[in-house]
Design a protein around this motif. Structure first.
Motif, PDB file in Angstrom:
ATOM      1  N   SER A   1      10.497  -4.751 -32.951  1.00 15.46           N
ATOM      2  CA  SER A   1      10.150  -5.467 -33.500  1.00 15.46           C
ATOM      3  C   SER A   1       9.847  -5.530 -34.417  1.00 15.46           C
ATOM      4  CB  SER A   1       8.843  -6.369 -32.228  1.00 15.46           C
ATOM      5  OG  SER A   1      10.151  -6.261 -30.947  1.00 15.46           O
ATOM      6  N   ILE A   2       8.165  -4.858 -35.192  1.00 18.64           N
ATOM      7  CA  ILE A   2       7.807  -5.708 -36.114  1.00 18.64           C
ATOM      8  C   ILE A   2       8.791  -4.849 -37.407  1.00 18.64           C
ATOM      9  CG2 ILE A   2       6.109  -4.171 -38.125  1.00 18.64           C
ATOM     10  CD1 ILE A   2       5.372  -6.602 -36.031  1.00 18.64           C
ATOM     11  N   LEU A   3       8.958  -3.738 -37.264  1.00 25.19           N
ATOM     12  CA  LEU A   3      10.376  -3.342 -37.974  1.00 25.19           C
ATOM     13  C   LEU A   3      11.702  -4.030 -38.686  1.00 25.19           C
ATOM     14  CD1 LEU A   3      10.241   0.701 -37.543  1.00 25.19           C
ATOM     15  CD2 LEU A   3       9.435  -0.517 -38.659  1.00 25.19           C
ATOM     16  N   SER A   4      11.857  -5.124 -37.198  1.00 21.38           N
ATOM     17  CA  SER A   4      13.003  -6.199 -37.270  1.00 21.38           C
ATOM     18  C   SER A   4      12.304  -7.105 -38.558  1.00 21.38           C
ATOM     19  CB  SER A   4      13.353  -6.782 -36.402  1.00 21.38           C
ATOM     20  OG  SER A   4      12.447  -7.258 -35.470  1.00 21.38           O
ATOM     21  N   LEU A   5      11.425  -7.049 -37.875  1.00 24.74           N
ATOM     22  CA  LEU A   5      10.339  -8.109 -38.917  1.00 24.74           C
ATOM     23  C   LEU A   5      10.920  -8.085 -40.388  1.00 24.74           C
ATOM     24  CD1 LEU A   5       8.406 -10.066 -36.382  1.00 24.74           C
ATOM     25  CD2 LEU A   5      10.008 -11.296 -37.822  1.00 24.74           C
ATOM     26  N   ALA A   6      10.038  -6.772 -40.464  1.00 24.06           N
ATOM     27  CA  ALA A   6      10.118  -6.353 -41.723  1.00 24.06           C
ATOM     28  C   ALA A   6      11.552  -5.844 -42.651  1.00 24.06           C
ATOM     29  CB  ALA A   6       9.555  -4.384 -41.645  1.00 24.06           C
TER      30      ALA A   6
END
Length: 466
Positions: free
Chosen positions: A215-220
């Motif tokens: 989820s964090i990486l998708s936001l990145a």
């Protein structure tokens, strides 16, 4: 794998008010329509309704599923083999022993005029079956039972199944090669009256963290954050928050301690407030320390940046696109199997497993986790370049972003394990040979890293991998 459908329509079947009544169980079955795999069959003995409970004749059922039955008249005990499962029933007992565990039946097995009659729901549970009972016109009753249609076991990995049975592994297991399922089995109890089924929803404990990291990486990837951002950009008051980066939280190098309060009504915001008052174990980025608290903060960042709850974000960006229909954030409204803990040398149902968003709240199934495994070989959720950052060893413990790297010469495997609330889990992905192993156990205290290693070795041997 057994694929059997019983369709029983009881027409004026006898109703016995008391056990051992004068009516014979071996009456004519002409009024009872019985189908097995769409083919009509005839049983020597009819089902009975005794004090509101439907009973079926054991020997007829066993023959219908191509099992074998041995009867010990001295002990009044029946031993049944159906596929690789061994069932033991005794007249007058409210238990059905299946392999190494005992199922509790609501009423006892009974001998009616020489015919062993078994409560149909208990028998269905012993066969990992679905059951539907309906009353239809003219006082008739329709009983439909669909036995286990989801278990899978290919000949190549029978030895792995044998091993899991021998050690009395409790839970669900899946082994796949190139995405093709070789083994999908349930072992042990889901609760006192039900066996674990291969499609059982269960808590996955810290395997949840891979969805937080993704989820964090998708936001990145969407340009809404950078993993090198300090946590202070999104959450105030974290000790040395201007030095702790999202990368450090992901890679377990922030220095934050792991534990936090686990009250069932505690909100994510309240847990974040608790973390604000923690003392760091070391300077940020200087060492490794596994921290559930760090992943709680990451979940809160997901909420702050996306404007959605953690549960909704994971559902929208991962579960729904991948068709993971049996996964989500756990609550008491979602039925999963029970976790078990040891108490006074006996396994008892564990209290409800309370965690916090980001660290261990997800429930899933082995099938859904296989969907996740396959997606990580594609660009469907994240690009391959981004996914590769999840597998990099960022400390001497080889921890990446919610995956741990294990290398054997040129071959790479990534894995993670989890525990909590009576659940012990592990997920291994051999990236070189495309072997997936998922173990979702529901007993506390299992050494899942050692178990995973053993299953990996046995699987490689069974598949003759070099």
């Amino acid at each position: 794998m057994i694929r059997v459908l019983f369709a029983l329509i009881l027409c004026a079947a006898p109703v016995l008010g008391q056990a051992g009544g004068t009516a014979s169980a071996a009456q004519s079955t002409q009024a009872v329509h019985i189908e097995v795999n769409g083919e009509q069959q005839f049983w020597r003995n009819a089902p009975l309704i005794i004090q509101g409970t439907t009973f079926v004749p054991l020997r007829d059922v066993v023959q219908s599923v191509n099992g074998t039955l041995k009867w010990d008249s001295h002990t009044q005990t029946a031993t049944i083999m159906v596929g690789r499962d061994k069932l033991v029933l005794q007249t007058g007992s409210t238990s059905i022993h299946v392999n190494q565990v005992s199922l509790t039946a609501p009423v006892s097995v009974r001998n009616v005029n020489g015919t062993l009659m078994v409560p149909v729901r208990a028998m269905a549970n012993a066969l990992k079956a679905d059951i539907k009972v309906q009353r239809i016109a003219s006082g008739q009753m329709s009983v439909n039972i669909v036995t286990d249609q989801v278990s899978q076991l290919q000949p190549d990995v029978v030895s792995v199944d044998t091993y899991l049975r021998e050690i009395n592994y409790p839970g669900m297991a899946l082994i796949a090669q190139n995405g093709e399922i070789l083994l999908k089995q349930g072992y042990g109890l889901a609760d006192a009256q039900t066996l674990n089924r291969p499609d059982q929803k269960t808590r996955i404990a810290s395997l949840s963290k891979s969805f937080t990291a993704a989820s964090i990486l998708s936001l990145a990837e969407a340009g809404k954050l950078d993993v090198q951002d300090p946590i202070s950009t999104y959450i105030s008051g974290i000790p040395k928050g201007d030095q702790i980066t999202l990368h450090m939280l992901l890679s377990q190098t922030s220095g934050l301690p792991s534990a936090f309060g686990r009250g069932e009504d505690v909100t994510l915001e309240e847990t974040v407030e608790e973390i604000r008052h923690k003392t760091l174990k070391f300077e940020p980025g200087s060492a490794y320390l596994y921290s559930n608290s760090g992943y709680v903060l990451l979940a809160y960042v997901v909420e702050q940046v996306s404007g959605m709850s953690y549960a909704d974000y994971v559902q929208k960006t991962i579960f729904s696109p991948l068709g993971m229909k049996n996964s989500g954030e756990a609550s008491r409204k979602v039925h999963t199997n029970s976790g078990f803990v040891q108490q006074d040398n006996a396994w008892v149902t564990a209290p409800y497993y309370v965690s916090q968003s980001g660290s261990g709240t997800i429930y899933s199934t082995v099938d859904d986790l296989l969907q996740w495994d396959r997606a990580l070989y594609t660009d469907e959720i994240l690009s391959q370049d981004t996914i590769e950052t999840m597998y990099q060893p960022y400390s001497d413990k080889n921890y990446g972003y919610a995956w741990i790297l294990k290398e054997n010469g040129p071959k790479r495997t990534v894995f993670h394990n989890g525990s909590g609330g009576g659940f012990s889990t592990a997920f291994s992905r051999n990236l070189s040979d495309d072997i997936t192993i998922i173990l979702l156990g529901n007993h506390a205290g299992m050494d899942m890293t050692s178990l995973l290693d053993e299953v990996e070795v046995r699987t490689a041997k069974a598949l003759q991998l070099k």
